[in-house]
Scaffold this active site. Structure first.
Site, PDB file in Angstrom:
ATOM      1  CG  HIS A 245      -8.998  -1.017   9.117  1.00 17.26           C
ATOM      2  ND1 HIS A 245      -9.255   0.050   8.298  1.00 17.26           N
ATOM      3  CD2 HIS A 245      -7.889  -1.625   8.619  1.00 17.26           C
ATOM      4  CE1 HIS A 245      -8.338   0.093   7.340  1.00 17.26           C
ATOM      5  NE2 HIS A 245      -7.508  -0.907   7.513  1.00 17.26           N
TER       6      HIS A 245
ATOM      7  CE  LYS B  29      -6.013   1.712  -1.219  1.00 11.72           C
ATOM      8  NZ  LYS B  29      -4.933   1.072  -0.456  1.00 11.72           N
ATOM      9  CG  HIS B  30     -11.229   0.669  -0.316  1.00 13.71           C
ATOM     10  ND1 HIS B  30     -10.871   1.994  -0.124  1.00 13.71           N
ATOM     11  CD2 HIS B  30     -10.222  -0.072   0.233  1.00 13.71           C
ATOM     12  CE1 HIS B  30      -9.722   2.056   0.530  1.00 13.71           C
ATOM     13  NE2 HIS B  30      -9.309   0.816   0.757  1.00 13.71           N
TER      14      HIS B  30
ATOM     15  NE  ARG C  27      -6.297   5.297   3.002  1.00 13.06           N
ATOM     16  CZ  ARG C  27      -6.883   4.121   3.245  1.00 13.06           C
ATOM     17  NH1 ARG C  27      -7.732   3.993   4.254  1.00 13.06           N
ATOM     18  NH2 ARG C  27      -6.647   3.095   2.455  1.00 13.06           N
TER      19      ARG C  27
ATOM     20  NE  ARG D 269       0.903  -0.257   4.280  1.00  9.88           N
ATOM     21  CZ  ARG D 269       0.064   0.102   5.239  1.00  9.88           C
ATOM     22  NH1 ARG D 269       0.500   0.817   6.270  1.00  9.88           N
ATOM     23  NH2 ARG D 269      -1.210  -0.230   5.180  1.00  9.88           N
TER      24      ARG D 269
ATOM     25  CG  ASP E  48      -9.357  -3.512   2.309  1.00  9.55           C
ATOM     26  OD1 ASP E  48      -8.142  -3.683   2.563  1.00  9.55           O
ATOM     27  OD2 ASP E  48      -9.943  -2.446   2.545  1.00  9.55           O
TER      28      ASP E  48
ATOM     29  CG  ASP F 208      -1.907  -1.058   1.307  1.00 10.39           C
ATOM     30  OD1 ASP F 208      -2.925  -0.930   0.621  1.00 10.39           O
ATOM     31  OD2 ASP F 208      -1.707  -2.029   2.064  1.00 10.39           O
TER      32      ASP F 208
END
Length: 592
Positions: free
Chosen positions: A242, A229-230, A198, A137, A315, A129
């Site tokens: 999450h 996404k998403h 984001r 990352r 995901d 990601d």
């Protein structure tokens, strides 16, 4: 880096089988022939993309070995591949996969070698990601760009395409060939806790154009598979998938108008993969299932109505949004039945892997259904050139990752994103003077060299200011606020960073304003903070607290560059959301 002899030995069998038709990728006949020779366990493994701890495929640190044994039942990435034959591996900072560029390249090569030396050795599709902004990352010295909402504030499709092209080039040099970016969600809910900055913004047309441009950049010369996404859209929720199960209440007409355009644009741009959302949209499927497990959404809308035939990846299957209704053994099976191709990061790989295997053995899933997804995954691997060139070189890392030309481009793009929202009495730009830099210091995104106050103070010092940093946190106590107010007495002006403005942060800003010192508020995450700061003489939005955006904000505040960003989302009045204080497209600049 493996030797040429190792590379040739490891790839000889599959390369002979998949003699490339032209320079791009193998044809379906050859790929189907390869699939026909795979065992059922090999086929099941190709559907999974799994995390693994460690900086090395064979010799990780002991703590990472322990984590792997506890969570996966293997010691290393090489053992993961040998046992489960996974088709993909996902890199995370917290899994210690991404220490530095040269280490990442070695890890990627080690993973490829481990897979290519298995029977029917297949290359691994390594993913991460790397959204930029608040989700990264791979950190410095790789080139880090402003995040999506900042790019939305810049409004330049050319900049979005440049970001994708440079970031894709650097990821490819590291052996990462699938990036879970761009975010195609249209953030129409200011209370959205998981998307927010984001997203490129709240205007579906603008978001669609920037998504398509970034996809074109990433997939330039088949360097990296981009991932929109998403699906079918996560921009209008106040629940983080999450930790909970969001429900999107858009009507079908609203979905077509707000959520669909960016995904249609991504598909038109040739997007290689699309990620599902763990949320329910009753207007699209009233079964109560999350989109990840919904055949009407994934097969009916995405495949049949939108005409998408690329890879569909879930995901993370460890997220609560997909686990609330079914057990971890049912989720992967139902996802495949819905039309998914890649099963991302299940919480327990052994449970998930064996559940899919058993579903085929019991007749709930057919091998033909698995073959459909495996063909899409192998097509993508072939398209990316992984059958021909699975390895990367250290020389390629050195000449590609974080080179001066890339870093300079990131700085230029960032300068076009900072948004000036309030400038009473022409307070800005500030001339060099004694400056107190205080405010929130949230956990740093990967690659940020220090807390925002420190990064900002350093940037101002380099611009000729005498800058002092004072971290006050996201929830400053009365004593902390008092220290900041006292420190302001010795400064000529104050820059205070706000982060999802809390009551305590608001009190800090108000008490700093009460000192009579010029106060500049910088919203380092959501631009909505400005609605709660009516007394501040100057306010800007940087949309993130990464170094590249903070340095750009400092240059704007100092007048080294003029502010050019325009709000990509509306900012409503804090106590009356129906009243828009600052509309989409709003942004001040300095006199010429």
């Amino acid at each position: 880096m493996p030797s040429r002899r190792t590379v040739l030995a490891a790839t000889a069998g599959v390369a002979a089988t998949l003699a490339m038709s032209g320079p791009a990728y193998a044809d379906d006949k050859k790929l189907r022939s390869l699939i026909s020779r795979m065992t059922l366990p090999e086929k099941v493994g190709q559907l999974f993309v799994m995390r693994v701890y460690g900086h090395s495929a064979t010799t990780p640190d002991q703590a990472d070995i322990d984590a792997n044994l506890k969570e996966i039942g293997v010691r290393t990435a090489a053992e993961l591949i040998a046992k489960y034959r996974v088709g993909g591996v996902i890199y995370f900072t917290w899994a210690h996969n991404t220490r530095d560029p040269h280490q990442i390249a070695d890890l990627s090569n080690g993973i490829q070698k481990a897979s290519l030396t298995q029977p029917r050795g297949l290359p691994v599709l390594i993913s991460t990601d790397q959204e930029h902004g608040i989700v990264c990352r791979v950190g410095e010295p790789a080139t880090l760009f402003p995040g999506a909402m900042a790019i939305g504030a810049g409004g330049s499709r050319k900049d979005a395409r440049t970001l994708g092209r440079i970031a894709g080039r650097e990821l490819r040099a590291l052996g990462i060939r699938q990036n879970y970016s761009p975010v195609a969600d249209v953030n129409v809910n200011p209370a959205n806790p998981v998307i927010g900055v984001r997203s490129f913004g709240a205007d579906p047309h603008a978001v669609a154009g920037l998504v398509a441009a970034e996809v074109a950049g990433y997939q330039h010369s088949r360097q990296v598979a981009a991932t929109a996404k998403h699906f079918p859209g996560h921009g209008d929720t106040a629940v983080d998938s999450h930790y909970g199960f969001p429900v999107i209440t858009h009507t079908r007409e609203q979905w077509e108008r707000l959520d669909a355009p960016s995904f249609r644009a991504a598909i038109a741009a040739g997007i290689d993969s699309i990620m599902t959302a763990h949320l329910m949209v009753p207007a699209l499927d009233d079964s109560g299932d999350p989109a990840t497990l919904s055949r009407p959404i994934l097969n009916g809308i995405l495949r049949e109505e939108l005409g998408y035939d690329g890879v569909i990846v879930t995901d993370s299957l460890g997220m609560e949004g997909v686990r609330t209704k079914y057990g971890d053994d049912r989720v992967p099976v139902l996802a495949l039945k819905a039309g998914v191709d890649q099963l991302l990061n299940p919480p327990n790989l052994d449970v998930a892997w064996n559940a899919v295997l058993k579903a085929v053995q019991d007749g709930e899933l057919t091998e033909a259904r698995l073959d459909e997804s495996i063909l899409r995954v192998l097509r993508l691997k072939a398209k990316l050139g992984l059958f021909k060139e699975p390895y990367v070189s250290q020389a390629g890392v050195t000449r590609t990752v974080g080179v001066p030309a890339h870093l300079a481009e990131a700085d230029r793009i960032a300068e076009r994103t900072t948004t000036l929202l309030v400038n009473k009495g022409g307070l800005l730009p500030l001339s060099p003077r004694r400056l107190l830099v205080c405010g929130a210091d949230p956990a740093s995104p990967s690659g940020t060299t220090g807390p925002p106050t420190g990064v900002l103070a350093t940037a101002f010092t380099e611009l000729g200011f005498t800058a002092t940093a004072l971290s006050t946190g996201t929830a400053p106590s009365a004593a902390t606020i008092a220290r900041a107010v006292a420190a302001a007495q010795d400064a000529d002006a104050v820059v205070v960073g706000t982060y999802n403005l809390s009551a305590a942060q608001k009190t800090l800003v108000e008490q700093l304003v009460a000192t009579g010192k010029p106060v500049v508020a910088l919203a380092i995450r959501n631009p909505y903070d400005v609605a709660q700061l009516p007394g501040v003489p100057a306010c800007l939005a940087s949309y993130s607290w990464t170094d590249v955006e903070l340095r750009a904000a400092a240059r704007v505040i100092a007048g080294a560059v003029a502010p050019r960003g325009k709000l990509p989302v509306p900012v409503q009045k804090a106590d009356d959301p129906a009243q828009v204080l600052y509309p989409i497209g709003y942004g001040l600049s300095y006199p010429a």
